[in-house]
Write a protein that holds these residues in place. Structure first.
Motif, PDB file in Angstrom:
ATOM      1  N   ARG A   1      -5.251 -27.338  18.679  1.00 34.06           N
ATOM      2  CA  ARG A   1      -5.630 -27.431  20.093  1.00 34.06           C
ATOM      3  C   ARG A   1      -5.571 -28.877  20.578  1.00 34.06           C
ATOM      4  O   ARG A   1      -5.155 -29.144  21.706  1.00 34.06           O
ATOM      5  N   LEU A   2      -5.983 -29.817  19.721  1.00 29.90           N
ATOM      6  CA  LEU A   2      -5.891 -31.228  20.100  1.00 29.90           C
ATOM      7  C   LEU A   2      -4.440 -31.631  20.338  1.00 29.90           C
ATOM      8  O   LEU A   2      -4.139 -32.413  21.241  1.00 29.90           O
ATOM      9  N   ARG A   3      -3.524 -31.102  19.535  1.00 29.44           N
ATOM     10  CA  ARG A   3      -2.105 -31.392  19.760  1.00 29.44           C
ATOM     11  C   ARG A   3      -1.678 -30.918  21.138  1.00 29.44           C
ATOM     12  O   ARG A   3      -0.953 -31.616  21.859  1.00 29.44           O
ATOM     13  N   THR A   4      -2.140 -29.734  21.512  1.00 22.84           N
ATOM     14  CA  THR A   4      -1.808 -29.206  22.829  1.00 22.84           C
ATOM     15  C   THR A   4      -2.430 -30.051  23.925  1.00 22.84           C
ATOM     16  O   THR A   4      -1.789 -30.373  24.931  1.00 22.84           O
ATOM     17  N   VAL A   5      -3.687 -30.429  23.739  1.00 22.97           N
ATOM     18  CA  VAL A   5      -4.389 -31.250  24.731  1.00 22.97           C
ATOM     19  C   VAL A   5      -3.669 -32.587  24.928  1.00 22.97           C
ATOM     20  O   VAL A   5      -3.453 -33.034  26.061  1.00 22.97           O
ATOM     21  N   PHE A   6      -3.280 -33.226  23.835  1.00 22.67           N
ATOM     22  CA  PHE A   6      -2.595 -34.508  23.944  1.00 22.67           C
ATOM     23  C   PHE A   6      -1.225 -34.349  24.600  1.00 22.67           C
ATOM     24  O   PHE A   6      -0.804 -35.210  25.386  1.00 22.67           O
ATOM     25  N   LEU A   7      -0.531 -33.259  24.308  1.00 20.36           N
ATOM     26  CA  LEU A   7       0.764 -33.028  24.935  1.00 20.36           C
ATOM     27  C   LEU A   7       0.619 -32.861  26.447  1.00 20.36           C
ATOM     28  O   LEU A   7       1.380 -33.446  27.227  1.00 20.36           O
ATOM     29  N   VAL A   8      -0.353 -32.069  26.859  1.00 19.26           N
ATOM     30  CA  VAL A   8      -0.591 -31.867  28.296  1.00 19.26           C
ATOM     31  C   VAL A   8      -0.957 -33.199  28.959  1.00 19.26           C
ATOM     32  O   VAL A   8      -0.475 -33.523  30.048  1.00 19.26           O
ATOM     33  N   ALA A   9      -1.797 -33.997  28.293  1.00 17.54           N
ATOM     34  CA  ALA A   9      -2.196 -35.292  28.847  1.00 17.54           C
ATOM     35  C   ALA A   9      -0.995 -36.220  28.988  1.00 17.54           C
ATOM     36  O   ALA A   9      -0.846 -36.919  30.002  1.00 17.54           O
ATOM     37  N   VAL A  10      -0.128 -36.241  27.985  1.00 16.58           N
ATOM     38  CA  VAL A  10       1.059 -37.096  28.042  1.00 16.58           C
ATOM     39  C   VAL A  10       1.993 -36.649  29.167  1.00 16.58           C
ATOM     40  O   VAL A  10       2.526 -37.477  29.919  1.00 16.58           O
ATOM     41  N   GLU A  11       2.191 -35.342  29.299  1.00 10.98           N
ATOM     42  CA  GLU A  11       3.064 -34.836  30.367  1.00 10.98           C
ATOM     43  C   GLU A  11       2.495 -35.182  31.741  1.00 10.98           C
ATOM     44  O   GLU A  11       3.231 -35.574  32.651  1.00 10.98           O
ATOM     45  N   ALA A  12       1.186 -35.046  31.903  1.00  5.39           N
ATOM     46  CA  ALA A  12       0.556 -35.364  33.191  1.00  5.39           C
ATOM     47  C   ALA A  12       0.674 -36.851  33.490  1.00  5.39           C
ATOM     48  O   ALA A  12       1.025 -37.258  34.609  1.00  5.39           O
ATOM     49  N   ALA A  13       0.388 -37.686  32.493  1.00  3.37           N
ATOM     50  CA  ALA A  13       0.481 -39.132  32.691  1.00  3.37           C
ATOM     51  C   ALA A  13       1.916 -39.551  32.978  1.00  3.37           C
ATOM     52  O   ALA A  13       2.162 -40.418  33.829  1.00  3.37           O
ATOM     53  N   ASP A  14       2.869 -38.940  32.291  1.00  2.00           N
ATOM     54  CA  ASP A  14       4.279 -39.239  32.514  1.00  2.00           C
ATOM     55  C   ASP A  14       4.646 -38.996  33.977  1.00  2.00           C
ATOM     56  O   ASP A  14       5.232 -39.856  34.648  1.00  2.00           O
ATOM     57  N   ALA A  15       4.274 -37.835  34.495  1.00  2.00           N
ATOM     58  CA  ALA A  15       4.617 -37.497  35.879  1.00  2.00           C
ATOM     59  C   ALA A  15       3.950 -38.451  36.868  1.00  2.00           C
ATOM     60  O   ALA A  15       4.583 -38.931  37.819  1.00  2.00           O
ATOM     61  N   LEU A  16       2.678 -38.744  36.656  1.00  2.00           N
ATOM     62  CA  LEU A  16       1.949 -39.599  37.597  1.00  2.00           C
ATOM     63  C   LEU A  16       2.416 -41.053  37.539  1.00  2.00           C
ATOM     64  O   LEU A  16       2.540 -41.722  38.580  1.00  2.00           O
ATOM     65  N   LEU A  17       2.698 -41.557  36.348  1.00  2.00           N
ATOM     66  CA  LEU A  17       3.133 -42.946  36.241  1.00  2.00           C
ATOM     67  C   LEU A  17       4.567 -43.116  36.735  1.00  2.00           C
ATOM     68  O   LEU A  17       4.914 -44.167  37.295  1.00  2.00           O
ATOM     69  N   GLN A  18       5.401 -42.094  36.559  1.00  2.00           N
ATOM     70  CA  GLN A  18       6.733 -42.154  37.159  1.00  2.00           C
ATOM     71  C   GLN A  18       6.605 -42.239  38.678  1.00  2.00           C
ATOM     72  O   GLN A  18       7.340 -42.983  39.341  1.00  2.00           O
ATOM     73  N   LEU A  19       5.673 -41.477  39.237  1.00  2.00           N
ATOM     74  CA  LEU A  19       5.417 -41.541  40.675  1.00  2.00           C
ATOM     75  C   LEU A  19       4.963 -42.941  41.077  1.00  2.00           C
ATOM     76  O   LEU A  19       5.419 -43.494  42.090  1.00  2.00           O
TER      77      LEU A  19
END
Length: 213
Positions: free
Chosen positions: A162-180
């Motif tokens: 579950r932590l792997r999933t949580v970290f993946l979701v966090a990375v994807e969210a941060a990626d999108a926001l920081l690209q913005l």
């Protein structure tokens, strides 16, 4: 039971791994030249011949390591990921490092921002290559790398699916926001960066606060 997010396979290895120091230095010069040219011309106009010229090495030296420019850019992306991990580790293990998951989250974001602003070629080749077929597999690897880096200081279990999933979701969210943030402002819009940290804190807080101090 939740399925494990599957990471795509890592990039192919170098054609020939450097053995001698001189060979390793030549490889470093090639990747430095690749990064500089990416910064100046972009990925589409990048060529192995231009990299060889900039690095002041024979074209055969480039082909000894890489079959084409994509493989060369993938190696640069791999070097960026290793450098990013080293920077995070140095910050987290510094004598004056602040403990806790919130401070660690700030380090993860701030070191990414620092590389984005200062490392040649990083704006185009972060941890993956911007050429079709575009793969987001780098985010899987980045999430796993971050979990491994933060496991000891935050008391996390890196084998927790579950932590792997949580970290993946966090990375994807941060990626999108920081690209913005960098689309709005070439230096990274401060307001978007602040909101990115707020989103990550709200999402990661319930999980990390129960597992770490």
């Amino acid at each position: 039971m939740q399925p494990t997010p599957q990471s795509p396979p890592p990039p192919a290895a170098l054609r020939h791994a450097p053995v001698q120091q001189r060979s390793a230095q030549r490889l470093a010069r090639i990747l430095d030249a690749c990064a500089e040219l990416l910064e100046e011309t972009g990925y589409e106009d990048l060529s192995t011949r231009a990299v060889a010229c900039r690095a002041d090495v024979p074209i055969g030296s480039v082909y000894r390591f890489f079959p084409n420019k994509r493989a060369m850019a993938e190696a640069l992306a791999r070097r960026n990921l290793d450098a990013y991990a080293d920077r995070i580790t140095a910050r987290l293990t510094a004598p004056d490092a602040v403990a806790g998951w919130r401070a660690a989250m700030d380090v993860v974001v701030d070191e990414y921002l620092a590389m984005k602003r200062t490392v040649p070629g990083f704006a185009l080749v972060e941890f993956t290559v911007p050429a079709p077929p575009a793969s987001r597999g780098a985010n899987h690897e980045l999430a796993d790398r971050l979990l491994a880096l933060l496991a000891a200081p935050l008391g996390l279990d890196p084998a927790d699916e579950r932590l792997r999933t949580v970290f993946l979701v966090a990375v994807e969210a941060a990626d999108a926001l920081l690209q913005l943030a960098f689309r709005i402002d070439a230096a990274g819009d401060p307001a978007i960066v602040t909101e990115c940290k707020a989103v990550l804190g709200a999402y990661l807080g319930p999980t990390l606060s129960s597992a770490a101090p």
